[in-house]
Write an enzyme that holds these catalytic residues in place. Sequence first.
Site, PDB file in Angstrom:
ATOM      1  N   THR A 198       0.859  -1.174   0.000  1.00  0.00           N
ATOM      2  CA  THR A 198       0.000   0.000   0.000  1.00  0.00           C
ATOM      3  C   THR A 198       0.893   1.221   0.000  1.00  0.00           C
ATOM      4  O   THR A 198       2.004   1.188   0.518  1.00  0.00           O
ATOM      5  CB  THR A 198      -0.894   0.009   1.254  1.00  0.00           C
ATOM      6  N   SER A 241     -11.396  -2.515   3.968  1.00  0.00           N
ATOM      7  CA  SER A 241     -10.056  -1.944   3.894  1.00  0.00           C
ATOM      8  C   SER A 241      -9.769  -1.140   5.149  1.00  0.00           C
ATOM      9  O   SER A 241     -10.688  -0.692   5.843  1.00  0.00           O
ATOM     10  CB  SER A 241      -9.951  -1.016   2.675  1.00  0.00           C
TER      11      SER A 241
END
Length: 557
Positions: A368, A439
């Site tokens: 990420t 998420s």
Amino acid sequence: MRLAPVLLLLLVAIPGAAQPPAPRVATEATNGMVVCVSPPAADVGVAILKKGGNAVDAAVAVALAMAVTWPEAGNLGGGGFMMIAPPGQAPTCVEYRETAPAAAGPKLFADGTVSAFSHKASGVPGTVRGLGLAHKKYGKLPWKDVVMPAVELAEKGFTVTDGLSWSIGWVLASPTTTNAEFHRVYDKPGGGYWRPGDTMKLPDLGRTLRLIAEKGADEFYTGDPADKLAAEMKAGNGIMTKDDIAKYQAKERTPVTTNYRGYDVYGPPPPSSGGVGICLMLNVLENFDLKKQGRWSAATNHQIVETMKRSYADRARHLGDPDFTTIPPHLTTKAYAKKLAATIDMKAATPSEKVAPEIPLAGEGDSTTHFSVIDKDGLAVSNTYTLEHSFGSRVVVKGSGYILNNEMTDFNPVPGVTTKSGQIGTPANLVAPGKRMLSSQTPVIVRKDGKPVLLTGSPGGRTIINTSLCVVLNVLEFDMPVQEAVDAPRWHHQWFPDVARFEGFSTHPALVQELTNLGHRVSPGRQGDAHSIRVDPVTGRFLGAADRRIEGAAKGY
């Protein structure tokens, strides 16, 4: 979305690197600022701003450039969340989280036979349509103008940085990187290791980006790239079909927001747990006089850790894709936060089992990245996107040159099984066809009197929300300069396992002992990079803080 392994390599491989690198100095600018992990991508963003583009144009260009220059997390084959705050308008969120293919079911991962590094672990990519939606609604320059810098980087080549040489070296040597196309694309021509200063070219990725530049974002979902992705899935025994790809849609959603001591804080809504999590925690902590107690007092840090514990229990209870799960509205109310604050025992840690006793107990990845952008008019963008693990599934789509996510692993793997080690099995985030997986991505925009004052966010899996919380608290509550706020050690507690991880374990031994005496289990930890921008409240200048935990750049003009 866990902490990048390149950080761990840097810590063990560089002599004398037992501690993070020395603090950086914030970069100042007046016309625009880009802060991200990839210096070449930051250059692209600033060039777009100088060309007359706005912050959304620059953000799209940076995201696509990082698909070339930071393949560990920059991507075409993943998804994420873009927070946008136009001047004089309410902030919005472009949500482009991946979706489960139609053939996916709740027990896809239950028997443990589906590898995280396989085609079945990939959700339908959302990045390209997400960036297309953001640009269509809020961009200024022609689409082709913001895509072509990435095309040129891929086709003409770019200089390998220190961070990329470590990152690509690590993944190429990993036993989990077995995909032949990945090695064909990323192995160094002629053999050997990639070194800083080498030139890397990615011609297949360049061709895919050129198609997107010339034909638009939809080309990725309905044209030649979609055909190649469908063929890759078939060849790799995946479950994603061309119909799944064509049907994917990014969505514009209303952010989650709260007011913290006069500041308006905005975060992404579900299917991210980030906005709910950070707003819930700020609401709880507003009940305590943290500033008076002091940033590194036992009372302050006990309250922060206990708040994290309660927030993450609510995350497990309630949060998932809002198109499949009803999200209780009380989670971000001040009244609910006050009740939660009252459950915190100031003299002792609450065992995690007692925080959510109704959830039965049985005996997220690092790929990420976050970047922040602001332009001369005050248009602010805070974007986090991901492939899940480092380099996602380690599968490159043959002929297209981009890496696929393994985001399906962010669903709860075994229905009904929640463990003390941290595995969650609650219903809200079980696999379902077309569903977006939960998420932790938390791109944050903070405004005061309608003007941006702080942009932040981070990678790091479930640590992401707590990283963002710590940066926000450091600036808003403790008045730290932005670089100090980013560099300061952070706490993380995620309900289970019942352990408080602290980056300052060795530098704040007295605090660790005090919290241990209160009943906390404290261990060393490390969290992701929070590339942030602060707008100086007096001068209005932009202060860009690149996190010392990893390679990065803050560039403006």
